[in-house]
Design a protein around this motif. Structure first.
Motif, short mmCIF file in Angstrom:
data_model
loop_
_atom_site.label_atom_id
_atom_site.label_comp_id
_atom_site.label_asym_id
_atom_site.label_seq_id
_atom_site.Cartn_x
_atom_site.Cartn_y
_atom_site.Cartn_z
N GLN A 335 4.77 1.65 2.51
CA GLN A 335 3.43 2.73 3.24
C GLN A 335 3.62 4.21 3.25
O GLN A 335 2.33 4.50 3.27
N ARG A 338 2.87 5.37 0.18
CA ARG A 338 1.28 5.21 -0.18
C ARG A 338 0.34 6.57 0.78
O ARG A 338 -0.36 6.56 0.20
N ALA A 339 0.72 6.53 1.30
CA ALA A 339 0.17 7.69 2.15
C ALA A 339 0.29 8.67 1.94
O ALA A 339 -0.81 10.09 2.02
N ARG A 341 0.59 8.83 -1.63
CA ARG A 341 -0.51 9.72 -2.92
C ARG A 341 -1.43 9.53 -2.31
O ARG A 341 -2.12 10.15 -3.15
N GLU A 342 -2.23 8.57 -1.38
CA GLU A 342 -3.57 8.68 -1.03
C GLU A 342 -3.45 10.42 -0.80
O GLU A 342 -4.62 11.21 -0.91
N ARG A 345 -3.71 12.49 -3.66
CA ARG A 345 -5.07 12.42 -4.46
C ARG A 345 -5.98 12.72 -3.51
O ARG A 345 -6.77 13.42 -4.36
N ARG A 346 -6.65 13.07 -2.12
CA ARG A 346 -7.16 13.48 -2.14
C ARG A 346 -7.24 15.12 -1.95
O ARG A 346 -8.24 15.67 -2.44
#
Length: 349
Positions: A335, A338-339, A341-342, A345-346
């Motif tokens: 988790q 993933r956080a 990476r997000e 990306r933002r």
């Protein structure tokens, strides 16, 4: 054969690097396999320490220093263990000895029931049990030596796990701080938060599982005592231990309670015990255990089943017990990845 166009040749350095990495990986696998028993002790001690950590933190918030808080928790559990050894354990051992002495008589009563007759006619259950008993009775000296060896290993493991848990509670944070010193300063805060979230989830799950196991054993013991089963203490203890095993524990407990109560007290008592236990098992499966898992591991039920089966296939019963705590820690790590990476990306969008 001519070299493919556009593919650079492998250098000696690359070949040596791949070879050394392969040797290192194989050596690590062999080392883990050789030290697997000690590794399991360390994992069990870690999970016990994480389960006790909320009590230590609660005492620290009340003004006690960490060393004194750890000492208070450990002495409390030692005092509880002494009380159990002086009061409950002798009665439990007496009932267990009585159960073992009356096992042939109980087996004879069980053979006269219709359910056993049906199983015996279809599965030859009686012949299988007799063969198992005959094999267990032969070579009694070897069996006694093997039993003594297992008891010795079990006592040594309990002592080792106890001291490891104590040292982890006392010096675990110092080890974490030392490990964080190897990373860049801007990464230490994130890694510390990651370790704290892992500790919270794993400790909460282990503590909740132990509490649910104690509750289930208490309920079963009260029901067995109320219907007149003379072996209620060892059976309740065994049910509490099986309650820690995910998925399979409830089924094994139901069979154990039904067969033992039927043979010792009768059909009416067996139906009462099974009815109460199955009702409590439904409450545990649909209310209590999901409540614990929702506040700790937060994992899909299908994924829980897959993880437990994989743990059982890899390391047997121990793998079944450790699968969910390990999966909870891995889930926190995934988790976090993933956080991150997000967030990247933002920021790049």
């Amino acid at each position: 054969m001519s070299q493919a166009r556009g593919v650079p040749p492998l250098s000696d350095r690359t070949v040596w690097r791949v070879g050394l990495n392969t040797v290192a990986l194989v050596s690590l696998v062999l080392l883990v396999r050789a030290a697997w028993q000690v590794i399991t002790w360390i994992l069990v001690a870690l999970f016990l320490a994480l389960a006790l950590e909320p009590l230590v933190s609660w005492l620290q918030r009340r003004g006690l220093r960490r060393g004194l808080a750890v000492l208070t928790v450990c002495l409390s559990f030692v005092a509880l263990l002494v009380v159990l050894l002086r009061s409950v354990v002798p009665l439990c051992l007496h009932q267990l000895r009585l159960l073992l002495e009356e096992a042939p008589l109980l087996f004879g009563k069980l053979r006269r029931t219709g359910a056993f007759a049906w199983l015996d006619s279809h599965l030859e259950l009686g012949a299988l049990i007799h063969e198992r008993l005959r094999q267990g009775g032969s070579g009694s000296l070897h069996s006694m030596v093997e039993l003594a060896r297992r008891v010795f290993i079990g006592v040594g493991a309990a002592i080792a796990v106890s001291f490891l848990s104590l040292f982890m509670l006392l010096f675990g944070r110092d080890v974490v701080d030392s490990l964080l010193g190897w990373f860049e300063p801007d990464k230490r805060e994130r890694l510390l938060g990651l370790a704290q979230r892992m500790s919270h989830r794993v400790g909460g799950y282990v503590g909740g599982a132990l509490l649910l196991a104690a509750m289930e054993g208490t309920v079963v013991g009260i029901v067995l005592l109320s219907v007149g089963v003379p072996y209620f203490l060892p059976l309740a203890l065994l049910v509490a231990l099986l309650a820690i095993v995910p998925l399979m524990g409830s089924a094994l407990s139901a069979v154990l309670l039904g067969v033992t109560t039927l043979a010792s007290t009768g059909m009416h008592a067996a139906l009462v015990v099974l009815g109460v236990y199955l009702a409590y098992a439904q409450l545990d499966a649909h209310v209590l255990r999901p409540l614990v898992q929702r506040h700790t591991i937060q994992m899909n039920p299908l994924l829980i089943t897959v993880v437990v089966l994989l743990g059982a296939g890899i390391a047997g019963l121990l793998g079944t017990l450790l699968a969910l705590p390990v999966a909870a820690a891995v889930q926190v790590l995934l988790q976090d990845v993933r956080a991150r990476r997000e967030a990247l990306r933002r920021s790049s969008a």
